[in-house]
Design a protein around this motif. Structure first.
Motif, mmCIF file in Angstrom:
data_model
loop_
_atom_site.group_PDB
_atom_site.id
_atom_site.type_symbol
_atom_site.label_atom_id
_atom_site.label_comp_id
_atom_site.label_asym_id
_atom_site.label_seq_id
_atom_site.Cartn_x
_atom_site.Cartn_y
_atom_site.Cartn_z
ATOM 1 N N ASP A 110 48.975 92.979 11.917
ATOM 2 C CA ASP A 110 48.480 91.806 13.416
ATOM 3 C C ASP A 110 49.658 91.945 14.454
ATOM 4 N N ALA A 111 51.059 91.981 13.977
ATOM 5 C CA ALA A 111 51.484 91.659 14.632
ATOM 6 C C ALA A 111 52.026 93.695 15.364
ATOM 7 N N GLY A 114 49.011 94.643 18.243
ATOM 8 C CA GLY A 114 48.606 93.547 19.343
ATOM 9 C C GLY A 114 48.004 92.782 19.092
ATOM 10 N N TRP A 115 47.261 92.512 17.686
ATOM 11 C CA TRP A 115 45.463 92.053 17.717
ATOM 12 C C TRP A 115 45.750 90.785 17.971
ATOM 13 N N GLY A 116 46.968 90.029 18.103
ATOM 14 C CA GLY A 116 46.973 88.416 18.048
ATOM 15 C C GLY A 116 45.587 87.480 18.002
ATOM 16 N N ALA A 119 45.905 83.795 18.779
ATOM 17 C CA ALA A 119 45.091 83.434 20.106
ATOM 18 C C ALA A 119 43.822 83.490 19.940
ATOM 19 N N GLU A 120 43.468 84.673 19.478
ATOM 20 C CA GLU A 120 41.854 84.951 19.561
ATOM 21 C C GLU A 120 41.645 85.494 18.969
ATOM 22 N N ARG A 123 38.411 87.476 17.930
ATOM 23 C CA ARG A 123 37.920 88.970 17.428
ATOM 24 C C ARG A 123 37.536 89.644 16.052
#
Length: 538
Positions: A110-111, A114-116, A119-120, A123
């Motif tokens: 994820d890091a 940049g999936w985020g 916050a999201e 997805r």
């Protein structure tokens, strides 16, 4: 409190643990039979995490289940695992450590990408079948036949009733449909409200029959179609009789024939024949056969051994069955045989199935009625599509069918299917035993571009012994068929979990004993019957 059940053997625990480790291999497809209490939701969570580690985008993984509650639970488990890993909460078992390791790997992915996800979380594509179909139909509304994105109603009964009324109003038409309506009404004393109610109910459940009614076979010559359907009838009857033949040991089949011959001597010719010709067959019979040609004799055996309703084995015999009290030795011998049969659930089930079997050919009135019913059902379904278009509403069955249209087929996939093929890499399905034929067709189209070894996988989890959605056309036979023959071109590897982490040894032992007697001794794809798979208390 001591238990009479021995603890699960070490090799069984090892085999179960090995199956769980193998199930996390993100390069292979599996179909997993997971009984109650086996921790299948935890396994699904771990599998989903293992797949996310390999993906460029989280949307490449699609998890499907049946209820919004189950989808929410799976999403919560994944997010909780990620959150606990992020906060480095302590773990208490090897199982939790495995989940932690996978979650840490997903956080790293994820890091880096940049999936985020924090916050999201949306997805993570974890959907119900209904939500997936609605999404698919809404992506290409023109192609899927719904026009604008459909408004889905859960109160569609007025729409069904309006379509039923319009179909019955065709009675005045001087065409095939008008004649079909008249034929159907003639079977119910022209009670139009009754037929209207029946059609309304059937339209609500048209997923059960629409694909059969609209099959191409019904567009052929009537004689050809009739021969085809009667051939199918003979095949189904033959399959059932083969199971009954296997359920009764040879000495029992011989004894059943002997008692039937005795009864024939004491019954007047034509008395209680049920279906004629059994006396002639009985004269030359050396065994109860295992094909459809033996149906008449099998019916007579079932009538002799079962009560008139077929619900259970007779406890007594009298002159009405051909055993007068004047012949006490024969009567007592036959009743002893009844007691032996009653003690064998598999034999009783086989006889009950025989008693309910249809004839292997239609009478002319039956065939005319069947043709008329097919025409009327097709007309009502067509009228319902018109009503949907006029009202701007659809039901979930329409959305499911629209989703299939939107995906196209294997020969001509739609643009949407091609886009999904590019983005969808891994498919997980929970409660797979509750899928219907339409849902399996949807899964086949979603994975039509998958091939063994290309890195894309399916992961199907369920327990055939727990199927509860028959009212929505769930078919346990589909689980067995996919396990044995695959999903489309894919051949998922079968795995079976056996450890039960939820119940005490006494409960697991009781369940094993009871359901081993209740469920059939072997799987049957035709009827969707599944044998009992024993669990082990862990």
């Amino acid at each position: 409190m001591a238990s009479d059940t021995p603890p699960i053997a070490g090799d069984s625990l090892a085999a179960d643990a090995a199956a769980r480790r193998v199930a996390l291999d993100p390069t292979r497809s599996f179909i997993v039979q997971a009984p109650a209490g086996s921790g299948k939701t935890s396994l699904l969570t771990q599998r989903l995490l293992a797949l996310l580690v390999r993906c460029a985008e989280p949307e490449e993984v699609l998890a499907i289940t049946f209820t919004r509650k189950a989808a929410a639970e799976m999403r919560e488990r994944v997010l909780t695992a990620l959150d606990q890993a992020r906060r480095a909460e302590p773990v208490a078992s090897d199982h939790e450590q495995r989940t932690r390791d996978l979650a840490l790997a997903v956080l790293a992915r994820d890091a880096a990408s940049g999936w985020g996800l924090a916050a999201e979380p949306g997805r993570l594509r974890i959907l119900t079948f209904d939500a997936l179909c609605q999404w698919l139909a809404g992506r290409l509304p023109i192609v899927s036949g719904t026009g604008a994105p459909p408004v889905v109603t859960t109160a569609a009964e007025p729409l069904y009733r309006e379509a039923a009324r319009r179909a019955l109003a065709r009675l005045e038409d001087d065409d095939e449909v008008g004649r079909a309506v008249a034929e159907v009404l003639s079977w119910v004393d022209n009670e139009v409200p009754r037929v209207e109610s029946l059609l309304t109910d059937l339209l609500a459940r048209r997923e059960h029959w629409l694909r059969r009614v609209s099959a191409a076979e019904f567009a052929g010559e009537p004689a050809t179609v009739r021969a085809l359907l009667e051939e199918s009838l003979r095949g189904l009857v033959g399959d059932a009789l083969a199971i009954a033949h296997a359920a009764l040991p040879p000495p029992w089949r011989a004894e059943a024939l002997a008692h039937l011959r005795h009864a024939a001597k004491h019954l007047a010719a034509g008395e209680a024949d049920g279906s004629g010709g059994w006396r002639e067959q009985l004269i030359v019979a050396t065994d109860l056969g295992a094909t459809g040609e033996s149906l008449t004799l099998w019916r007579r055996v079932a009538q002799l051994l079962l009560v008139s309703t077929g619900s259970k084995v007779r406890s007594k015999l009298d002159k009405r069955q051909g055993f007068p009290t004047s012949d006490r030795p024969a009567k007592e011998a036959a009743e002893a045989f009844l007691a032996a049969v009653a003690a064998e659930p598999a034999v009783v089930r086989a006889l009950q199935t025989v008693a309910a079997l249809p004839d292997t050919a239609y009478s002319d009135p039956q065939w005319r009625a069947l043709q008329a019913i097919v025409i009327l059902l097709g007309t009502a379904a067509a009228e319902l599509e018109v009503v949907f278009a006029e009202r701007g509403e659809v039901d979930f069955v329409a959305v499911s069918r629209a989703a299939l249209v939107a995906l196209g087929d294997g020969e001509e996939p739609s643009d949407l299917a091609l886009r999904l093929d590019y983005r969808l890499s891994h498919l997980l399905v929970d409660e797979f035993q509750d899928t219907s034929a339409a849902q399996v067709a949807l899964l086949e189209r979603l994975t039509a571009g998958f091939s063994a070894g290309d890195g894309r996988t399916v992961f199907l989890v369920g327990d055939p012994m727990q199927s509860i959605y028959r009212f929505r056309e769930a078919d346990v036979g589909l689980f067995l068929r996919v396990r044995d023959a695959g999903l489309g071109t894919l051949r998922p590897e079968p795995l079976r979990l056996a450890a039960n982490f939820r119940s005490s040894p006494a409960i697991v032992d009781w369940t094993n004993r009871v359901f081993a007697a209740v469920l059939p001794p072997a799987d049957d794809l035709t009827s969707g019957a599944v044998r009992h798979a024993a669990a082990s208390a862990a």
